[in-house]
Design a protein around this motif. Sequence first.
Motif, PDB file in Angstrom:
ATOM      1  N   ALA A  23     -39.927   5.387  79.802  1.00 31.03           N
ATOM      2  CA  ALA A  23     -40.049   4.313  78.664  1.00 31.03           C
ATOM      3  C   ALA A  23     -41.340   3.819  79.342  1.00 31.03           C
ATOM      4  O   ALA A  23     -41.357   3.107  80.239  1.00 31.03           O
ATOM      5  N   THR A  26     -46.170  -0.360  77.227  1.00 31.02           N
ATOM      6  CA  THR A  26     -47.410  -0.746  76.629  1.00 31.02           C
ATOM      7  C   THR A  26     -47.211  -0.060  75.051  1.00 31.02           C
ATOM      8  O   THR A  26     -46.832   1.056  74.768  1.00 31.02           O
ATOM      9  N   ALA A  27     -47.528  -0.942  74.000  1.00 29.36           N
ATOM     10  CA  ALA A  27     -47.398  -0.494  72.746  1.00 29.36           C
ATOM     11  C   ALA A  27     -48.477   0.332  72.210  1.00 29.36           C
ATOM     12  O   ALA A  27     -49.602   0.368  72.973  1.00 29.36           O
ATOM     13  N   PRO A  28     -48.419   1.365  71.425  1.00 31.04           N
ATOM     14  CA  PRO A  28     -49.549   2.221  70.966  1.00 31.04           C
ATOM     15  C   PRO A  28     -50.529   1.325  70.171  1.00 31.04           C
ATOM     16  O   PRO A  28     -50.268   0.473  69.620  1.00 31.04           O
ATOM     17  N   ALA A  42     -44.772   7.410  71.169  1.00 31.70           N
ATOM     18  CA  ALA A  42     -44.071   6.889  70.008  1.00 31.70           C
ATOM     19  C   ALA A  42     -42.943   5.981  70.213  1.00 31.70           C
ATOM     20  O   ALA A  42     -42.588   5.767  71.598  1.00 31.70           O
ATOM     21  N   ARG A  43     -42.932   4.960  69.593  1.00 28.36           N
ATOM     22  CA  ARG A  43     -41.777   3.994  69.859  1.00 28.36           C
ATOM     23  C   ARG A  43     -40.336   4.362  69.355  1.00 28.36           C
ATOM     24  O   ARG A  43     -40.336   4.800  68.104  1.00 28.36           O
ATOM     25  N   ASP A 474     -38.361 -11.868  72.290  1.00 28.51           N
ATOM     26  CA  ASP A 474     -38.165 -10.264  71.921  1.00 28.51           C
ATOM     27  C   ASP A 474     -37.189  -9.486  72.384  1.00 28.51           C
ATOM     28  O   ASP A 474     -36.809  -9.765  73.700  1.00 28.51           O
ATOM     29  N   ARG A 476     -36.709  -6.465  72.587  1.00 29.42           N
ATOM     30  CA  ARG A 476     -37.318  -5.201  73.342  1.00 29.42           C
ATOM     31  C   ARG A 476     -36.187  -4.050  72.892  1.00 29.42           C
ATOM     32  O   ARG A 476     -35.734  -3.298  73.811  1.00 29.42           O
ATOM     33  N   THR A 478     -37.044  -1.532  70.987  1.00 30.84           N
ATOM     34  CA  THR A 478     -37.652  -0.304  71.170  1.00 30.84           C
ATOM     35  C   THR A 478     -38.382  -0.138  72.389  1.00 30.84           C
ATOM     36  O   THR A 478     -38.894  -1.180  73.075  1.00 30.84           O
ATOM     37  N   VAL A 479     -38.622   1.090  72.905  1.00 35.05           N
ATOM     38  CA  VAL A 479     -39.633   1.557  74.182  1.00 35.05           C
ATOM     39  C   VAL A 479     -40.554   2.483  73.649  1.00 35.05           C
ATOM     40  O   VAL A 479     -40.056   3.391  72.721  1.00 35.05           O
ATOM     41  N   SER A 480     -41.571   2.736  74.397  1.00 30.16           N
ATOM     42  CA  SER A 480     -42.694   3.703  74.230  1.00 30.16           C
ATOM     43  C   SER A 480     -42.372   4.678  74.867  1.00 30.16           C
ATOM     44  O   SER A 480     -42.093   4.961  76.189  1.00 30.16           O
TER      45      SER A 480
END
Length: 493
Positions: A23, A26-28, A42-43, A474, A476, A478-480
């Motif tokens: 995981a 950082t977000a895409p 992907a998240r 937040d 959290r 979801t994870v990348s």
Amino acid sequence: MKQRAPLTLAAVTAALAALTGVAALTAPAADGKAADGKAAAARMPVERSLLVCPGPSSSDIAETTYTSFTPGAPAGEGKGSARLLGATKDAKPVLEPKEPGKPLGATASGADAPALTGSADGVLAPGWTAQLTTKVSVGRSRGVLGVGCTAPGTDFWFPAVSTAKGREDYVHLTNPDDAAAIVDIKVFGPDGPAKPDAGTSESIRVDPKSTKTVLLSTLVPGAQLADATAHVTTRAGRVGASVQVGEEGVGADWLPASADPAGSLVLPGIPADAASVKLVVFVPGEEDADLKVRLAAPGGSISPAGNEQLHVKAGMTAAADLKDLTRGEAGSLLLTPSDPKKSAPVVAALRVVRGSGAKQEIGFIPATGPVGARATVADNRPEENATLLALTAPGADAKVKVTASPGTGGGEAASKEVDVKAGTTQTLTLAPAGGKGSYALTVETVSGGPVHAARTLSLPHEGIAMFTVQGLSDDRSTVSVPKAAQDLSVLTG
């Protein structure tokens, strides 16, 4: 040179599978690509969430409500489970929610109500939230004490603690794991670190699946610190940490940990009728902090007269009496560097008092992170004026969607979109249609800049404006997960 052993195809496959499960935080990018131009991660929804709730009260007349909620539609597809149980070995579950979208509550009476630990997986894990709310009608610890259950961690900052006469601040440490945790607690006053009592503030053992409370004043005997900061860290293991404050004449409440040290902070949700507001700030680093203090009110940001700036020395705690800061309008405090080019990370919290004389009640508002993609607070009450949500956009205009879940006793969910202008605080009440029992409020960012939020729960008793404020951060959920591709070069040595 030692030759590497060749990898089998099974080993390569296992390595690739492990890589896809890592995981990233950082977000895409908006275009779906990473900074190097390759496909971004992907998240994906988290598969497991952990929560820790402190023991509610030592009062025999305490009435406690536990509430659990996972955002989302009621489970039509997918499976999941969640359990909150007493922080003891072989404890029975207090709450076992079965599906997302519906809050579940339980009650307990007296001083025997336990601290809780728990986990959720599958469809119940993303955004899983729990809250404990305790009402004590009389006595030194009277008041409404509310706190959100948190993920266990290793580092916590608590500005606005005190070891002064008339205050009893207990640090609650709860260990959810199967191995013992070793905890250090350090106290910092206006002159820096307080001298601890030998052997009491370091290497505090918290047994597996158990909770321990530590009276802060016993760690620094003789130090009458009206305004201080406690730093809780672990040498081994992890814990949930919260501070329960009792103050003579003004009741009791929980003081949650401040957001991580940062150059700019938001302390959201100061009640409109706050009779007294005190700001407490600590600088963990080696550089002094010079801060600009502003109140984000409904009509815009203003600087409190006489407290426009605050200088805080490195390693020391500073306090500013902001008095009746809000003057009849709910707001949020904004702390930013006086010089944007010279920023020192700080932690901060507010001590807030409502009422006067013998009818006073205390609450705390620590610095809180933004709601991010989504944040939730449980145990909102449908009684008139019981629940007030405050939304603050510190730097840019924003739009959020607020959703009230069905109640624990039924009802239909309700949603509303809210525009929040930069530098302002907007408040609203929202409840499910025909709702019975307590419900959850979920805030989702639709567009614009970051938004900070807090919920004030008011449960007056015999003329006392009993209340508690909880921030929303937040979840959290979801994870990348980075995308992996086969690279047969790993087969060559």
